[in-house]
Design an enzyme around this catalytic site. Structure first.
Site, PDB file in Angstrom:
ATOM      1  N   GLY A  96       0.805  -1.214   0.000  1.00 41.20           N
ATOM      2  CA  GLY A  96       0.000   0.000   0.000  1.00 41.20           C
ATOM      3  C   GLY A  96       0.836   1.261   0.000  1.00 41.20           C
ATOM      4  N   HIS A 139      -6.318  11.212   2.252  1.00 44.45           N
ATOM      5  CA  HIS A 139      -6.937  10.320   3.232  1.00 44.45           C
ATOM      6  C   HIS A 139      -8.375  10.069   2.820  1.00 44.45           C
ATOM      7  CE1 HIS A 139      -3.807   9.607   6.119  1.00 44.45           C
ATOM      8  NE2 HIS A 139      -3.535  10.900   6.225  1.00 44.45           N
ATOM      9  N   ASP A 140      -8.996   9.172   3.555  1.00 44.00           N
ATOM     10  CA  ASP A 140     -10.336   8.687   3.237  1.00 44.00           C
ATOM     11  C   ASP A 140     -11.281   9.794   2.773  1.00 44.00           C
ATOM     12  OD1 ASP A 140     -13.241   8.175   4.112  1.00 44.00           O
ATOM     13  OD2 ASP A 140     -12.408   6.163   4.284  1.00 44.00           O
ATOM     14  N   ASP A 169     -11.639   3.971   2.984  1.00 44.42           N
ATOM     15  CA  ASP A 169     -10.568   3.024   3.301  1.00 44.42           C
ATOM     16  C   ASP A 169     -11.015   1.576   3.215  1.00 44.42           C
ATOM     17  OD1 ASP A 169      -8.721   5.001   3.673  1.00 44.42           O
ATOM     18  OD2 ASP A 169      -8.644   4.857   5.849  1.00 44.42           O
TER      19      ASP A 169
END
Length: 386
Positions: A96, A139-140, A169
């Site tokens: 990731g 980010h998410d 996520d």
């Protein structure tokens, strides 16, 4: 703590027993995907950086359950060679990092497929492996904001509300990574060839939101929050506060379920098919739900088809009678956590080992995977035993 030399392959009971996975440790959706693979019986070996990363949460990090942790310094050529040795016998690799990171380390798809052409190489990112933002941090909430999913979330018409990091996520991210890995793994069993799975949170979240595009095409979604069928725009799909300041979820979409709610609620309500009555219906429900506590309403609707259920705090969810009966949550080493899902009639999944500290199983896991010269790796600093 599990002592040295106790780790063995093939101990899982789920349907992925015998599948071998190399996980290059990341954060969030990558570990969640590998937790799921491990829960389902795969042998996952987690490659951590020595000392762990900034998000290392120790032995209470549920996302890291079910697999041993090996600490390797991937800036050391012997550590890179060790990962390639693991890849040679693996079915899957999951990583990731930002695009290009593993290529710079000598662990990109080209190097891995040269050692193992059957390898499924799973890549978990927010923006994907290409595109103008592929190397940008995020980010998410950034990913779900960009796909159009965040804009319509919440019942506050003045601003959207994001659902923690569940939607991006884990909904659009790790879930789609696992789907892709399993699909590619199945194809590799017949073709003999592996491939790269580019799992981007933006792609998965857009895919999850397919129904919204259906509503848009039908002209039944305005794009305004709290205006549609499933976002609180109707009084029969909304949350209502109870006398004790808790809430009940009402999802009586179909006419027969609405009829059951009306019968149980004890209030005469006008025809819901006439939009002119919606304000009256909502007001009546607000007043009625405020007359009883959440526990009292839960008893009223228990076991009925009214599609009404209490909004349960996380800490109380394991004690909900239905979830407790199914064993949806379990306790391991003092940590309450979700049980493996989904369930199988013949090859039931089970929890593996507890979450590990970075490098806790370096020696035993590398030996179990058949890596030679483990002592030399430890002596050189390429590998670290916590």
């Amino acid at each position: 703590m599990i002592g040295p030399m106790t780790y063995e392959l093939g101990q899982g009971t789920g349907p992925l027993r015998g599948v071998k996975v190399v996980e290059v440790a990341g954060i969030g959706p990558g570990p969640h995907a590998c937790m799921l693979l491990a829960d389902l019986g795969a042998d996952v070996i987690r490659i951590d950086r020595p000392g762990g990363g900034i998000m290392s949460l120790g032995d209470k990090d549920v996302l890291n359950r079910g697999r041993p942790s090996v600490a390797l310094d991937l800036k050391h050529p012997d550590a890179v060679a060790t990962v390639l040795d693991l890849v040679e016998q693996a079915d899957v690799l999951v990583e990731g990092m930002r695009p290009g990171t593993l290529e710079r380390l000598g662990l990109g798809p080209a190097e891995c497929h040269a050692r193992n052409p059957r390898l499924v190489y799973g890549r978990m990112t927010g923006w994907g492996q290409d595109g103008p933002w592929s190397h940008v941090a995020g980010h998410d909430m950034n990913y779900i904001a960009t796909t159009g999913a965040l804009h319509g979330l919440g019942q506050d018409r003045a601003r959207p509300h994001f659902p923690g990091n569940l939607l991006g996520d884990f909904g659009g991210g790790s879930t789609y990574l696992v789907i892709g890995v399993l699909a590619a793994l199945l194809e590799a069993r017949t073709s003999g060839r592996g491939q790269v799975v580019d799992a981007a949170i933006v792609d998965g979240t857009a895919h999850l939101n397919a129904m919204a595009w259906t509503f848009a095409a039908l002209g039944v979604a305005s794009g305004e929050r709290r205006s549609g069928l499933l976002d609180g725009g109707t009084p029969w799909y909304d949350l209502y506060e109870t006398a004790d300041g808790q809430h009940m979820s009402v999802g009586a979409l179909e006419p027969q379920f609405w009829a059951e709610l009306v019968a149980r609620i004890g209030v005469d309500l006008p025809d819901r098919d006439d939009p002119a009555n919606h304000t009256t219906i909502r007001g009546a429900l607000v007043r009625r739900f405020a007359e009883k506590t959440q526990a009292e309403w839960s008893e009223v609707f228990d076991g009925t088809d009214a599609c009404v259920a209490a909004v349960v705090p996380l800490a109380d969810a394991p004690r909900h009678p239905h979830l407790a009966a199914r064993g949806t949550y379990v306790e391991r080493d003092g940590v309450t956590q979700p049980a493996p899902a989904p369930r199988f009639s013949r090859t039931g999944a089970e929890l593996g080992r507890a979450p590990a500290r970075p490098g806790e199983h370096t020696r035993e896991a590398l030996v179990a995977w058949g890596v030679d010269g483990v002592d030399a790796l430890l002596d050189s600093g390429a590998a670290v035993q916590a």
